[in-house]
Write a protein that holds these residues in place. Structure first.
Motif, PDB file in Angstrom:
ATOM      1  N   VAL A  88     136.941   1.565  14.948  1.00 41.33           N
ATOM      2  CA  VAL A  88     138.261   0.958  14.725  1.00 41.33           C
ATOM      3  C   VAL A  88     139.114   1.014  15.988  1.00 41.33           C
ATOM      4  CG1 VAL A  88     140.443   1.208  13.471  1.00 41.33           C
ATOM      5  CG2 VAL A  88     138.277   1.245  12.230  1.00 41.33           C
ATOM      6  N   LYS A  89     139.164   2.185  16.641  1.00 36.86           N
ATOM      7  CA  LYS A  89     139.982   2.311  17.854  1.00 36.86           C
ATOM      8  C   LYS A  89     139.527   1.315  18.913  1.00 36.86           C
ATOM      9  CE  LYS A  89     141.377   7.139  17.542  1.00 36.86           C
ATOM     10  NZ  LYS A  89     141.444   8.424  18.240  1.00 36.86           N
TER      11      LYS A  89
ATOM     12  N   TYR B  84     140.179  -3.670  21.927  1.00 39.52           N
ATOM     13  CA  TYR B  84     139.632  -4.969  22.340  1.00 39.52           C
ATOM     14  C   TYR B  84     140.612  -6.096  22.002  1.00 39.52           C
ATOM     15  CZ  TYR B  84     136.831  -9.161  22.593  1.00 39.52           C
ATOM     16  OH  TYR B  84     136.393 -10.423  22.905  1.00 39.52           O
ATOM     17  N   PHE B  85     141.125  -6.091  20.767  1.00 38.01           N
ATOM     18  CA  PHE B  85     142.059  -7.142  20.345  1.00 38.01           C
ATOM     19  C   PHE B  85     143.300  -7.161  21.231  1.00 38.01           C
ATOM     20  CE2 PHE B  85     140.369  -6.379  15.764  1.00 38.01           C
ATOM     21  CZ  PHE B  85     139.239  -7.141  16.025  1.00 38.01           C
ATOM     22  N   LYS B  86     143.841  -5.982  21.527  1.00 41.44           N
ATOM     23  CA  LYS B  86     145.036  -5.916  22.375  1.00 41.44           C
ATOM     24  C   LYS B  86     144.717  -6.355  23.807  1.00 41.44           C
ATOM     25  CE  LYS B  86     148.425  -5.413  21.121  1.00 41.44           C
ATOM     26  NZ  LYS B  86     149.238  -6.472  20.509  1.00 41.44           N
ATOM     27  N   ASP B  87     143.554  -5.939  24.342  1.00 47.29           N
ATOM     28  CA  ASP B  87     143.148  -6.344  25.696  1.00 47.29           C
ATOM     29  C   ASP B  87     142.993  -7.856  25.802  1.00 47.29           C
ATOM     30  OD1 ASP B  87     143.157  -3.702  26.491  1.00 47.29           O
ATOM     31  OD2 ASP B  87     140.962  -3.488  26.506  1.00 47.29           O
TER      32      ASP B  87
ATOM     33  N   LEU C 299     152.909   5.251   9.403  1.00 44.37           N
ATOM     34  CA  LEU C 299     153.284   5.015  10.801  1.00 44.37           C
ATOM     35  C   LEU C 299     152.829   6.172  11.699  1.00 44.37           C
ATOM     36  CD1 LEU C 299     156.863   3.509  10.323  1.00 44.37           C
ATOM     37  CD2 LEU C 299     154.712   2.280  10.734  1.00 44.37           C
ATOM     38  N   ASP C 300     152.993   7.397  11.216  1.00 43.32           N
ATOM     39  CA  ASP C 300     152.544   8.571  11.981  1.00 43.32           C
ATOM     40  C   ASP C 300     151.027   8.559  12.160  1.00 43.32           C
ATOM     41  OD1 ASP C 300     155.164   9.434  12.149  1.00 43.32           O
ATOM     42  OD2 ASP C 300     154.940  11.047  10.662  1.00 43.32           O
ATOM     43  N   TYR C 301     150.299   8.208  11.100  1.00 47.18           N
ATOM     44  CA  TYR C 301     148.836   8.170  11.148  1.00 47.18           C
ATOM     45  C   TYR C 301     148.351   7.152  12.189  1.00 47.18           C
ATOM     46  CZ  TYR C 301     143.980   7.745   9.645  1.00 47.18           C
ATOM     47  OH  TYR C 301     142.604   7.708   9.629  1.00 47.18           O
ATOM     48  N   LEU C 302     148.931   5.973  12.171  1.00 45.77           N
ATOM     49  CA  LEU C 302     148.539   4.932  13.129  1.00 45.77           C
ATOM     50  C   LEU C 302     148.843   5.373  14.561  1.00 45.77           C
ATOM     51  CD1 LEU C 302     149.788   1.840  11.105  1.00 45.77           C
ATOM     52  CD2 LEU C 302     147.393   2.504  11.482  1.00 45.77           C
ATOM     53  N   ALA C 303     149.991   6.016  14.760  1.00 45.54           N
ATOM     54  CA  ALA C 303     150.358   6.495  16.097  1.00 45.54           C
ATOM     55  C   ALA C 303     149.423   7.623  16.549  1.00 45.54           C
ATOM     56  CB  ALA C 303     151.812   6.974  16.104  1.00 45.54           C
ATOM     57  N   GLN C 304     149.151   8.573  15.669  1.00 51.53           N
ATOM     58  CA  GLN C 304     148.270   9.691  16.014  1.00 51.53           C
ATOM     59  C   GLN C 304     146.868   9.209  16.372  1.00 51.53           C
ATOM     60  OE1 GLN C 304     148.607  12.129  12.521  1.00 51.53           O
ATOM     61  NE2 GLN C 304     150.656  12.837  13.065  1.00 51.53           N
TER      62      GLN C 304
ATOM     63  N   LEU D  68     146.445   3.564  17.420  1.00 49.12           N
ATOM     64  CA  LEU D  68     146.154   2.189  17.037  1.00 49.12           C
ATOM     65  C   LEU D  68     147.390   1.346  17.335  1.00 49.12           C
ATOM     66  CD1 LEU D  68     144.275   2.745  13.664  1.00 49.12           C
ATOM     67  CD2 LEU D  68     143.312   2.363  15.933  1.00 49.12           C
ATOM     68  N   GLU D  69     147.257   0.494  18.338  1.00 47.48           N
ATOM     69  CA  GLU D  69     148.372  -0.344  18.761  1.00 47.48           C
ATOM     70  C   GLU D  69     148.364  -1.641  17.952  1.00 47.48           C
ATOM     71  OE1 GLU D  69     149.919  -2.585  22.788  1.00 47.48           O
ATOM     72  OE2 GLU D  69     148.436  -0.985  22.987  1.00 47.48           O
TER      73      GLU D  69
END
Length: 173
Positions: free
Chosen positions: A61-62, A67-70, A94-99, A102-103
């Protein structure tokens, strides 16, 4: 390109984590979705926050998000998660995604019509584990990818994120 992505059982192993807690709560059931409504509500009130805080991210997933952001893709997360059973769900999410680093560009929480929201957001491809959600996406003119181990899906389906990324690469002009 704008990619829409679900969270539970799409980027995370939510049902697996829920099953661990379900064994503590009531070992007569293997899947929390099969609990009678009153037991389901009680289970969710007791365990949802813990499940969402500690759920494991799916392999790849990471790298997929990176890749999508790049590639300059816009990522919109649309999840049915809401504060019905715990007032902390938005913060936990939100905390989970940040930890997990995941952008993404936008997140929409709630049980509203995902297909309608995706269309309004200009989503080109939506990735989800639920066939009914993806059927709704198709009705709204959105391409779909189902993240599932099942092989009988009517949607393009992959069990892992590496294959999802490779498929999206084939769609790139």
């Amino acid at each position: 390109m704008t990619i829409g992505i679900d969270i539970d059982d799409t980027i995370t192993k939510t049902s697996e984590k829920a099953a661990e807690n379900l064994a503590k709560y009531d070992n007569n059931y293997l899947d929390y979705h099969n609990l009678p409504s009153e037991k389901y509500e009680e289970f969710m009130k007791l365990y949802q926050a813990e499940i969402l805080r500690t759920v494991e991210l799916r392999e790849g997933v990471k790298e997929a998000f990176r890749y999508f952001k790049d590639k300059g893709y816009r990522i919109v997360i649309i999840t049915a998660r809401d504060n019905t059973y715990s007032k902390e769900i938005k913060t936990i999410t939100l905390d989970y995604l940040a930890q997990n680093e995941l952008e993404y560009d936008k997140i929409i929480l709630g049980k509203e019509n995902k297909g309608k929201i995706a269309k309004e957001e200009g989503i080109d491809i939506f990735i989800d584990d639920k066939e009914t959600v993806l059927d709704d996406m198709v009705e709204n003119g959105i391409k779909t990818i189902r993240r599932t181990e099942k092989t009988d899906s009517k949607h393009v389906s992959f069990a892992n994120w590496s294959d999802i990324v490779n498929y999206i690469k084939t769609l790139e002009g």
